[in-house]
Design an enzyme around this catalytic site. Structure first.
Site, PDB file in Angstrom:
ATOM      1  CD1 TRP A 387       1.074  -0.179   2.873  1.00 35.21           C
ATOM      2  CD2 TRP A 387      -0.666   0.929   3.688  1.00 35.21           C
ATOM      3  NE1 TRP A 387       1.391   0.185   4.155  1.00 35.21           N
ATOM      4  CE2 TRP A 387       0.333   0.872   4.682  1.00 35.21           C
ATOM      5  CE3 TRP A 387      -1.856   1.591   3.974  1.00 35.21           C
ATOM      6  CZ2 TRP A 387       0.188   1.448   5.940  1.00 35.21           C
ATOM      7  CZ3 TRP A 387      -2.007   2.162   5.235  1.00 35.21           C
ATOM      8  CH2 TRP A 387      -0.998   2.094   6.201  1.00 35.21           C
ATOM      9  CG  ASP A 388       4.858   0.713   1.170  1.00 37.68           C
ATOM     10  OD1 ASP A 388       4.095  -0.260   1.226  1.00 37.68           O
ATOM     11  OD2 ASP A 388       5.831   0.865   1.918  1.00 37.68           O
ATOM     12  CD  GLU A 526       2.687  -5.641   8.083  1.00 37.64           C
ATOM     13  OE1 GLU A 526       3.800  -6.022   8.460  1.00 37.64           O
ATOM     14  OE2 GLU A 526       2.348  -5.533   6.903  1.00 37.64           O
ATOM     15  CE  LYS A 646       6.243  -3.893  10.921  1.00 37.31           C
ATOM     16  NZ  LYS A 646       6.023  -4.708   9.731  1.00 37.31           N
ATOM     17  CD  GLN A 647       3.067  -0.343   9.857  1.00 36.39           C
ATOM     18  OE1 GLN A 647       3.630  -1.426   9.805  1.00 36.39           O
ATOM     19  NE2 GLN A 647       2.866   0.416   8.794  1.00 36.39           N
TER      20      GLN A 647
HETATM   21  C1  BGC Z   1       4.948  -2.375   6.873  1.00 34.89           C
HETATM   22  C2  BGC Z   1       3.888  -2.154   5.818  1.00 34.89           C
HETATM   23  C3  BGC Z   1       4.558  -1.758   4.515  1.00 34.89           C
HETATM   24  C4  BGC Z   1       5.601  -2.784   4.145  1.00 34.89           C
HETATM   25  C5  BGC Z   1       6.335  -2.416   2.899  1.00 34.89           C
HETATM   26  C6  BGC Z   1       5.959  -3.361   6.386  1.00 34.89           C
HETATM   27  O1  BGC Z   1       6.986  -3.487   7.337  1.00 34.89           O
HETATM   28  O2  BGC Z   1       4.355  -2.890   8.040  1.00 34.89           O
HETATM   29  O3  BGC Z   1       2.985  -1.169   6.216  1.00 34.89           O
HETATM   30  O4  BGC Z   1       3.613  -1.672   3.504  1.00 34.89           O
HETATM   31  O5  BGC Z   1       6.532  -2.890   5.181  1.00 34.89           O
HETATM   32  O6  BGC Z   1       6.984  -1.197   3.039  1.00 34.89           O
END
Ligand code: BGC
Length: 836
Positions: A387-388, A526, A646-647
């Site tokens: 989704w970046d 995640e 995590k984020q």
């Molecule tokens: C992140 C995701 C991201 C992916 C690719 C993962 O570590 O949790 O949000 O899309 O990395 O950058």
């Protein structure tokens, strides 16, 4: 040892009062001094050169093949191959962005043809010279961002004491993206004699750049053929094992006076080389120029890749002329994208911009490729598209809208596959994959390795269906910024309606709560893949997923109603849309469930009831706890049991939507989100997020810039240095973090200016931070190219360049002004409130 690679050093350098230039990293040059093999993987990633079509890591051309610490990698955008490997007792299939034949190799050694050689060794046994085999001094490696070149300079001394000074320039052509080149100048210091130089194309390459994937099959290339032509061009062809993409690389190596002897050619099964012997006179420079072409059957306008490569070389200008064109192409890019911020922060931002443009350049617009999360810079995440793009397109929209459109078309071409994926899962509409590659099927791995415990674990991150809403969001933002109706009403509307249909079908009515629910998903955080001890994966009602789904439904409806009648009728017929279905979407968009817990938005239903983590205890025990999931799993525990993210997850809402729009969205869902509630929510999650993704600090910087200004610097700084200092501990060598890089540019461009495009009007709502209160940037908006925004001393100047366009309406702090092309409007900003 290069102290500039040290993370503490970076953090120390980037101080809030920073206004000056810093050591070697100044203005347009990114400089590394000294040679440290352990630092090579990071430098290779950060010194990658590319042109949006292919990129090559900044590896040493003279390093021995497969040498420790060196990982040459060349990747073409969108070139994938699928392989099956047997791990943890089962077959797993993975699709990878393929490491292509290495065009860099250029090795050299003095021959032992002089009388004072008393060693008695055969010349053939002399090791090739490199910083790994020689005494090295004056080592300096410069990434010249303005010119798009990587320069190296070093003095090597072999074990016979022969000193050789080497200057090297390389580039991957930004103007004509089939070319790359390497120019090497040798100068003997204190001796005269013969230097043997070998220029090669190495086809014996695998995907083995990421240690934790090494148990998987990485041999993607087969059917190698090699040779040289009568006019002295080296060539190598091969194809990918499954996707059957044919690849050709060719090279012309020329010696610039004085001539030597040779060349001699050597063609083996997987590599081809030519050797020349140069007569070096003490202090007299000799240059070797290697010009390379790369083609694949994926290219537009291609017949045979090898023919194309040889044709490209035979019609290539001299290397110096190629370089001039390359510089000019970069100059044009900088004019459309340049961002000036003083000090080291500005230098890092420019590096970020450089890597964004090398991954996604105007050449990308005509390719069928998406946004690879780790650039074309390494093999992490296998070159997949997540989704970046939600962090990348908003930046590109304001400079290279044609590139944004191309990237959105990558999604549109895979709409059919997303509809099939939804059907396979028993749903209607489009279920876009969490990880996407060549054909749009779900590419997320089913197992992942926890390097801490050595265990292969099930991976449920594919339940991140929120990716579909992010795609709709990108359609919306692109349309709103560019006014491109043909896209919006064409492919854009199809994607928006199909994603809306998915949410309409996925939502379950819960009579007890009188609300619709989205159950069994994973949110942007995640870590949480299931409830503690649950026997099914997924959590329910991730607030981010639900709110963005409600938004996507309402946008799809709005877009549908604004379509010109014939197109609306066409789509209604094509998609069999009934008034009843549309009514259903409207209802769901008002009544999706949003969980709350003790006055703050709950990340998902039940999150607030999970145990609190002993954050201090874990920090003390492990230091870096960014990958808390791995630490807990290795302890036999699970992060699913804790309120630990995590984020940024809930807080992502503050990244996507400006405050008034977010409040309106909550109101639509029946909730009041006032500034205090949002602030409490921000506090709540800042305290419970480990920052296991570089995207986290970026989003936190964005959000705190308007809510917790005192904390914003910490997050901005983390986001800025995350790649240059490799803050995620070893991940940058495996590829840059493109989302975070583009996001930091957009933090200045939109986050701090509050820039929003609605209709013909450009809205600004500046919130400069004390440490980022001076900048100068330009954007392209609705036919106005290069609208300049300059902030200095609390004054914002907006200049609209001269053109035949109408005046630009600007809405700023509640006032509307019209700026005529050729004029500047200056505004004194009110003093910002300190941390309210
Ligand atoms: C992140 C995701 C991201 C992916 C690719 C993962 O570590 O949790 O949000 O899309 O990395 O950058």
């Amino acid at each position: 040892m290069n102290s500039l690679d040290d993370r503490d050093h970076w953090v120390g350098l980037l101080s809030p009062d920073d206004r000056g230039d810093h050591g070697p990293h100044t203005g347009w040059c990114w400089v590394y001094k000294g040679y440290d093999p352990a630092e090579e993987p990071l430098r290779e990633a950060l010194c990658t050169l590319g042109n949006g079509r292919f990129a090559t890591r900044g590896a040493l051309p003279e390093a021995a093949p497969h040498a420790e610490h060196h990982y040459p990698g060349t990747y073409a955008a969108g070139l994938y191959n699928r392989l099956t490997s047997y791990v943890a007792g089962r077959d797993v299939e993975n699709e990878d962005m393929v490491n292509l034949p290495d065009w860099l190799p250029l090795r050299f050694r003095p021959l032992s043809d002089d009388a004072d050689d008393t060693t008695g060794e055969e010349s053939g046994d002399w090791p090739w010279m490199s910083p790994d085999t020689c005494e090295v001094s004056d080592y300096r490696q410069t990434l010249d961002l303005r010119a798009g070149t990587l320069l190296r300079e070093m003095l090597l001394r072999d074990r016979r004491g022969r000193a050789l000074r080497v200057y090297q320039t390389r580039f991957v052509h930004m103007g004509d993206p089939q070319y790359a080149a390497l120019r090497t100048e040798f100068r003997a210091e204190g001796w005269s004699g013969t230097l043997e130089v070998e220029s090669a194309i190495e086809g014996d390459v695998t995907n083995s750049g990421v240690a934790r994937y090494r148990a998987l099959d990485g041999r993607h290339l087969t059917d190698h053929r090699t040779g040289h032509t009568d006019d002295g061009l080296l060539w190598l062809t091969c194809r990918t094992r499954h996707s059957d993409v044919h690849v050709a690389v060719a090279a012309r190596t020329a010696v610039i006076a004085p001539e030597g002897t040779g060349p001699e050619y050597r063609a083996r099964e997987r590599d081809v080389a030519q050797t020349v012997r140069l007569d070096l006179a003490d202090g007299v420079p000799v240059a070797v120029e290697k010009t390379v072409t790369l083609h694949t059957t994926h290219d537009p306008a291609i017949s045979d890749p090898l023919d194309a490569c040889l044709h490209g070389l035979r019609t290539a200008p001299e290397l110096d002329d190629l370089l001039v064109d390359h510089h000019a192409a970069w100059e044009r890019l900088w004019q459309r994208a340049e961002l000036h911020v003083p000090g080291l922060a500005g230098c890092i931002l420019r590096l970020h911009l450089f890597h964004v443009l090398q991954t996604l350049s105007p050449h990308t617009a005509s390719l069928d490729v998406g946004v690879p999360a780790r650039g074309l810079h390494g093999e992490a995440y296998r070159g997949h598209v997540f989704w970046d793009e939600v962090f990348v397109l908003p930046y590109l929209n304001l400079h290279f809208p044609e590139v944004s459109r191309g990237l959105l078309m990558y999604r549109h071409r895979r709409l059919g596959r997303a509809v099939e994926s939804a059907a396979e899962a028993g749903h209607r509409g489009a279920m876009y994959p969490w990880q996407s590659g060549s054909d749009g099927r779900e590419e997320t791995q089913t197992l992942h390795l926890n390097p801490r415990s050595g265990r292969w674990l099930p991976d449920h991150s594919r339940l991140q269906h929120h990716v579909g809403s992010a795609i709709v969001y990108n359609v919306w933002r692109y349309g709103r910024t560019t006014g491109d109706q043909s896209f919006l009403h064409g492919p854009g509307a199809e994607m928006a309606l199909q994603v809306a249909r998915f949410w309409g079908d996925f939502a379950e009515w819960d009579a007890d709560r009188s609300a619709y629910r989205l159950r069994g998903v994973v949110g942007p955080d995640e870590y949480h893949e299931a409830y503690p001890d649950a026997d099914r994966p997924g959590i329910d009602d991730n607030a981010y997923t639900n709110v963005t789904a409600a938004w996507a439904l309402s946008f799809a409806l709005e877009l549908y109603h604004e379509l010109p009648e014939p197109r609306r009728g066409e789509l209604a017929e094509k998609l069999a849309l009934s008034p009843g279905e549309l009514e259903g979407w409207k209802d769901i968009s008002h009544r999706l469930y949003v969980p709350w817990h003790r006055g703050v938005i709950d990340q998902f239903e039940g999150y607030g009831r999970l145990a609190e983590l002993d954050w201090e205890g874990y920090r003390e025990k492990y230091g870096d706890i960014a990958r808390l999931d791995r630490l807990l799993e290795a302890e036999g525990d699970s992060v699913n049991n804790y309120q630990a993210s995590k984020q940024a997850d809930v807080l992502m809402l503050g990244y996507l939507f400006p405050p008034d729009q977010l409040a309106a969205l909550f109101e639509r869902l029946g909730h009041r989100l006032d500034p205090d509630t949002w602030r409490r929510t921000v506090d709540h999650y800042l305290a419970r997020t480990s920052g296991g993704s570089t995207l986290s600090s970026l989003v936190h910087a964005w959000v705190t810039a308007r809510t917790h200004r005192a904390q914003a610097w910490r997050f901005s700084r983390e986001a800025l240095v995350s790649d240059v200092a490799d803050l995620q501990g070893g991940t940058t060598p495996e590829g840059i973090h493109l989302g975070a890089m583009a996001g930091t540019l957009d933090l200045v461009q939109r986050g701090l200016t509050g820039l929003e495009a609605t209709g013909q009007v450009l809205h600004l709502d500046p919130a400069p931070l004390p440490f980022l209160s001076h900048f100068d940037l330009s954007v392209t908006f609705r036919g106005h190219w290069g609208v300049r925004l300059s902030l200095e001393g609390g004054r914002l100047r907006v200049t609209v360049p001269d053109s035949a366009q109408r005046s630009l309406p600007l809405q700023i702090n509640g006032h509307r002004v019209h700026i005529t092309p050729g004029e500047t409007h200056t505004l004194q900003l009110p003093q910002p409130h300190e941390d309210v």
